[in-house]
Design a protein around this motif. Structure first.
Motif, PDB file in Angstrom:
ATOM      1  N   UNK A 178      77.584  -5.119  87.315  1.00 64.18           N
ATOM      2  CA  UNK A 178      78.159  -5.348  85.992  1.00 64.18           C
ATOM      3  C   UNK A 178      78.508  -4.032  85.293  1.00 64.18           C
ATOM      4  N   UNK A 179      77.756  -2.976  85.563  1.00 62.75           N
ATOM      5  CA  UNK A 179      78.097  -1.658  85.018  1.00 62.75           C
ATOM      6  C   UNK A 179      79.412  -1.175  85.608  1.00 62.75           C
ATOM      7  N   UNK A 180      79.546  -1.276  86.930  1.00 62.81           N
ATOM      8  CA  UNK A 180      80.800  -0.880  87.578  1.00 62.81           C
ATOM      9  C   UNK A 180      81.972  -1.698  87.035  1.00 62.81           C
ATOM     10  N   UNK A 181      81.783  -3.000  86.867  1.00 62.26           N
ATOM     11  CA  UNK A 181      82.855  -3.864  86.357  1.00 62.26           C
ATOM     12  C   UNK A 181      83.254  -3.444  84.945  1.00 62.26           C
ATOM     13  N   UNK A 182      82.272  -3.165  84.093  1.00 62.42           N
ATOM     14  CA  UNK A 182      82.562  -2.766  82.713  1.00 62.42           C
ATOM     15  C   UNK A 182      83.330  -1.446  82.694  1.00 62.42           C
ATOM     16  N   UNK A 183      82.870  -0.461  83.490  1.00 60.73           N
ATOM     17  CA  UNK A 183      83.553   0.839  83.525  1.00 60.73           C
ATOM     18  C   UNK A 183      84.983   0.667  84.033  1.00 60.73           C
ATOM     19  N   UNK A 184      85.157  -0.160  85.041  1.00 63.93           N
ATOM     20  CA  UNK A 184      86.498  -0.401  85.579  1.00 63.93           C
ATOM     21  C   UNK A 184      87.398  -1.047  84.518  1.00 63.93           C
ATOM     22  N   UNK A 185      86.834  -1.984  83.745  1.00 65.35           N
ATOM     23  CA  UNK A 185      87.609  -2.618  82.666  1.00 65.35           C
ATOM     24  C   UNK A 185      88.071  -1.591  81.646  1.00 65.35           C
ATOM     25  N   UNK A 186      87.216  -0.634  81.336  1.00 62.83           N
ATOM     26  CA  UNK A 186      87.546   0.369  80.326  1.00 62.83           C
ATOM     27  C   UNK A 186      88.543   1.392  80.853  1.00 62.83           C
ATOM     28  N   UNK A 187      88.434   1.768  82.113  1.00 63.86           N
ATOM     29  CA  UNK A 187      89.226   2.884  82.628  1.00 63.86           C
ATOM     30  C   UNK A 187      90.478   2.472  83.388  1.00 63.86           C
ATOM     31  N   UNK A 188      90.385   1.478  84.236  1.00 66.97           N
ATOM     32  CA  UNK A 188      91.499   1.137  85.121  1.00 66.97           C
ATOM     33  C   UNK A 188      92.123  -0.209  84.781  1.00 66.97           C
ATOM     34  N   UNK A 189      91.303  -1.188  84.486  1.00 72.74           N
ATOM     35  CA  UNK A 189      91.803  -2.552  84.278  1.00 72.74           C
ATOM     36  C   UNK A 189      92.309  -2.791  82.866  1.00 72.74           C
ATOM     37  N   UNK A 190      92.058  -1.853  81.970  1.00 71.08           N
ATOM     38  CA  UNK A 190      92.531  -1.956  80.586  1.00 71.08           C
ATOM     39  C   UNK A 190      92.187  -3.304  79.955  1.00 71.08           C
ATOM     40  N   UNK A 191      90.916  -3.625  79.987  1.00 70.15           N
ATOM     41  CA  UNK A 191      90.356  -4.841  79.399  1.00 70.15           C
ATOM     42  C   UNK A 191      90.745  -6.132  80.116  1.00 70.15           C
ATOM     43  N   UNK A 192      91.333  -6.047  81.304  1.00 73.07           N
ATOM     44  CA  UNK A 192      91.592  -7.249  82.105  1.00 73.07           C
ATOM     45  C   UNK A 192      90.264  -7.728  82.701  1.00 73.07           C
ATOM     46  N   UNK A 193      90.245  -8.953  83.142  1.00 72.67           N
ATOM     47  CA  UNK A 193      89.037  -9.464  83.777  1.00 72.67           C
ATOM     48  C   UNK A 193      88.784  -8.736  85.091  1.00 72.67           C
ATOM     49  N   UNK A 194      87.511  -8.498  85.362  1.00 75.45           N
ATOM     50  CA  UNK A 194      87.078  -7.879  86.615  1.00 75.45           C
ATOM     51  C   UNK A 194      86.010  -8.777  87.216  1.00 75.45           C
ATOM     52  N   UNK A 195      86.188  -9.163  88.449  1.00 76.97           N
ATOM     53  CA  UNK A 195      85.218 -10.008  89.146  1.00 76.97           C
ATOM     54  C   UNK A 195      84.251  -9.138  89.938  1.00 76.97           C
ATOM     55  N   UNK A 196      83.128  -9.731  90.314  1.00 72.42           N
ATOM     56  CA  UNK A 196      82.124  -9.010  91.091  1.00 72.42           C
ATOM     57  C   UNK A 196      81.704  -9.836  92.301  1.00 72.42           C
TER      58      UNK A 196
END
Length: 160
Positions: A93-111
């Motif tokens: 969930x930490x990786x998903x949150x960081x990815x949302x902030x940096x790469x996904x630009x608040x898009x959904x990220x699955x795990x």
């Protein structure tokens, strides 16, 4: 004279690297999973392996496999050669949150997690996490079975 063939030294180096990877169980799992993504879920496509987590967020590490699903969502995958521990949920969930902030630009990220087994407390917390998450595909866990020398199969951990 170069006639378009790859450098022989590069071929030998790649062969040795592949052999070394298969001598290391975790590296072997990495190669097998990244080459078998469609067995986990149709439409999964590899983006990157060992994707570095953006250190600006105060967390260092690498996403074992970063993929896209059939809907175009990012999928963060954590691989565990042995038993999955409860701390893996925090890591995912930490990786998903960081990815949302940096790469996904608040898009959904699955795990997703792929593991040899689950520790009891990780299994019990998985049941509760799945119950509380409204869209169950956002967290999936698979147990793998190796079929030597180069094949792998997966079974999803049931939630009930």
């Amino acid at each position: 004279m170069n006639i378009g063939y790859p450098d022989f030294k590069s071929l030998i180096s790649a062969e040795l690297h592949l052999r070394e990877s298969f001598a290391n169980p975790e590296a072997r799992l990495q190669v097998l999973v990244q080459n078998s993504l469609s067995k986990l879920e149709p439409g999964l496509e590899l983006i990157h392996t060992y994707y570095p987590v953006d250190p600006r967020f105060g967390y260092e590490g690498e996403i074992d496999i970063l993929a896209n699903d059939s809907r175009g969502l990012y999928v963060v995958m954590e691989l565990k050669d042995g038993a999955l521990e409860r701390a893996t949920w925090a890591q995912l969930f930490t990786y998903a949150w960081i990815l949302k902030q940096s790469l996904a630009k608040d898009a959904d990220v699955r795990t997703m997690a792929v593991c040899g087994s689950l520790q009891r407390d990780a299994l019990y917390s998985y049941y509760e996490l799945k119950r509380k998450i409204r869209d169950p595909p956002y967290l999936r866990v698979f147990q793998y079975s190796l079929h030597p020398p180069t094949s792998i199969s997966f079974s999803e951990i049931p939630t009930s």
